[in-house]
Scaffold this active site. Sequence first.
Site, PDB file in Angstrom:
ATOM      1  N   GLU A  47       0.840  -1.253   0.236  1.00 45.41           N
ATOM      2  CA  GLU A  47      -0.418  -0.416  -0.112  1.00 45.41           C
ATOM      3  C   GLU A  47       1.025   1.397  -0.020  1.00 45.41           C
ATOM      4  O   GLU A  47       2.225   1.212   0.638  1.00 45.41           O
ATOM      5  CB  GLU A  47      -1.051  -0.355   0.978  1.00 45.41           C
ATOM      6  N   ASN A 194     -12.075  -1.408  -0.180  1.00 45.13           N
ATOM      7  CA  ASN A 194     -11.902  -2.252   0.761  1.00 45.13           C
ATOM      8  C   ASN A 194     -12.126  -1.273   1.898  1.00 45.13           C
ATOM      9  O   ASN A 194     -13.011  -0.067   1.545  1.00 45.13           O
ATOM     10  CB  ASN A 194     -10.428  -1.069   0.086  1.00 45.13           C
ATOM     11  N   GLU A 195     -12.816  -2.203   1.965  1.00 45.78           N
ATOM     12  CA  GLU A 195     -13.015  -1.685   3.425  1.00 45.78           C
ATOM     13  C   GLU A 195     -14.407  -1.124   3.846  1.00 45.78           C
ATOM     14  O   GLU A 195     -14.262  -0.138   4.067  1.00 45.78           O
ATOM     15  CB  GLU A 195     -12.559  -1.802   5.015  1.00 45.78           C
ATOM     16  N   TYR A 261      -6.503  -8.971  11.567  1.00 48.64           N
ATOM     17  CA  TYR A 261      -5.508  -8.498  12.129  1.00 48.64           C
ATOM     18  C   TYR A 261      -5.088  -9.514  13.135  1.00 48.64           C
ATOM     19  O   TYR A 261      -6.393  -9.272  14.092  1.00 48.64           O
ATOM     20  CB  TYR A 261      -5.344  -7.077  12.149  1.00 48.64           C
ATOM     21  N   GLU A 318      -6.440  -9.465   3.425  1.00 48.19           N
ATOM     22  CA  GLU A 318      -5.053  -8.587   4.797  1.00 48.19           C
ATOM     23  C   GLU A 318      -5.556  -9.346   5.953  1.00 48.19           C
ATOM     24  O   GLU A 318      -6.638  -9.722   6.223  1.00 48.19           O
ATOM     25  CB  GLU A 318      -5.508  -7.245   5.139  1.00 48.19           C
ATOM     26  N   GLN A 367       1.798  -6.129   5.722  1.00 51.29           N
ATOM     27  CA  GLN A 367       2.715  -5.221   3.794  1.00 51.29           C
ATOM     28  C   GLN A 367       3.524  -6.159   3.716  1.00 51.29           C
ATOM     29  O   GLN A 367       4.409  -6.807   4.478  1.00 51.29           O
ATOM     30  CB  GLN A 367       2.065  -4.298   4.279  1.00 51.29           C
TER      31      GLN A 367
END
Length: 513
Positions: A47, A194-195, A261, A318, A367
């Site tokens: 990103e 995204n999200e 996460y 992610e 990432q």
Amino acid sequence: MSKQWRWLIFVALVPAFAQAAVNVSVTVHADQPGAVINPNVYGQFAEHLGAGIYGGIWVGEKSDIPNTQGYRNDVVAALKALKVPVVRWPGGCFADEYHWRDGIGPREGRPVKVNTHWGGVPETNEFGTHEFMAFAELIGTKVYISGNVGSGSPQEMADWMEYMTSNTVSTLANLRRKNGRDKPWEVHYFGIGNETWGCGGNMRPEYYADLFRQYATYIKAPRGHRPKIVASGGYDAGTRWVEVLTTQVERDIDAISHHYYTIPSGKWEKKGNSLGFTEDEWLATLQRTLRIDEYITNNVKILDKNDPQGKVAFYVDEWGTWYDPEPGREPGFLYQQNSLRDALVAALNFHVFHQHAKRVQMANIAQMVNVLQAMILAEGPKMVLTPTYHVFQMYVPFQGATFLPSEVKSPPYERAGVSVPAVSVTAARDTSGKLQLGFVNLDPVHEATVTLEFNGLQAKSAAGKTLTARAMDAHNTFATPGAVVPAAIKARRTGARLQVSLPPKSVSVLAVD
Ligand code: AHR
């Protein structure tokens, strides 16, 4: 026996007792092949965030840092060795503020914007579509483009697709040619937002489902070159996004994304440190990582109900550890050190993804460089490979392998009411026909003696690599890049079985002969 002798014997024996090995038995069903592990579960995410792109991958052609057309040679070489199957770009939250036209044409003429999500720093747009696509070609990976739904439009998205993929003489295709690329690029995966429940527009799933239908209608590419279209899904334990998307979108949906996460404390306000943590935090981190199994299982149940033909894949696009910002660094850059604990987190995720190989067809660690659970840390001319990098490299043989179920009898590793199995195991037959075994010994104190039995295979020996270190937070730095690196490991043959000793707090991969 003298007092001194008794003391010497006591001192010699205490560590041996304190660290007595735990016994684990495993039966691998080599005769019951499961689904193929899509190489894409070893995917990456890059990103425009902190030094993820600028400084981490891209330094520009004029840089003193050795580079090929602006890309760091050291980073490119390291990534090539990982056989990266796919990279997701340009975000993340950044994607829903990204306007692709800002990143084409002569670099000096590109507009400088503000990266409002990540540190409020200038975004020079020096790294745009051409730079990303050339980078993907350089490291030999497929591309996953994240489109802007939050602040973009269907027209902007459609134009981007046309610019990248059209083989006609349309104005946009000719603009691409003028900007230096004659041949259309292949866009393998395209994410519609995204999200969208958060930074991507704070939407309700029902509203997004309608937007998805609208945007996806205009994602066009020449016949035979249409990318797989990814809908932005939910996060953590949530299942509502999958429920709504699979009941309210009938076409164009190839996959639903999901984000999870690992936060040691489970609290965003005070997540925990990347280094210097306690054993309780070690265990909490591993235990929270393993929750992804339940989250995937629950979402897959809904997919199985609403999509029994299995057309819609589940992409964990992610995942990884997220710690508190390092003191003295810009909090918005999400830079964190990466220790042996991260290596175990990575391997446990892989084991879960393998288990769900049928639906989980892509996963992208967050990432790739310098951001969150990175493979590589780079600063100026210096660069170091993290323990997570080494685990990705050790698991390369699992890319495209066929999952084999195994029964694992492991004692628990527990503390203060928190419990996980001490050892996690995965097995698969690689593309060359070899049986590969992956192990995580989560216990930071006790070695594990694993006895392996195989159904449908006569195993003679097994050998491979193990990753461990003395400290739970052992890590590599620019000054000590070899603090956590893989070492050789071998199994012993005991009759028809194999036996392997896994060091405490370790990740191991062995190939069976
Ligand atoms: O990976 C960092 C950020 O985490 C991404 O931009 C966003 O999608 C997620 O919240």
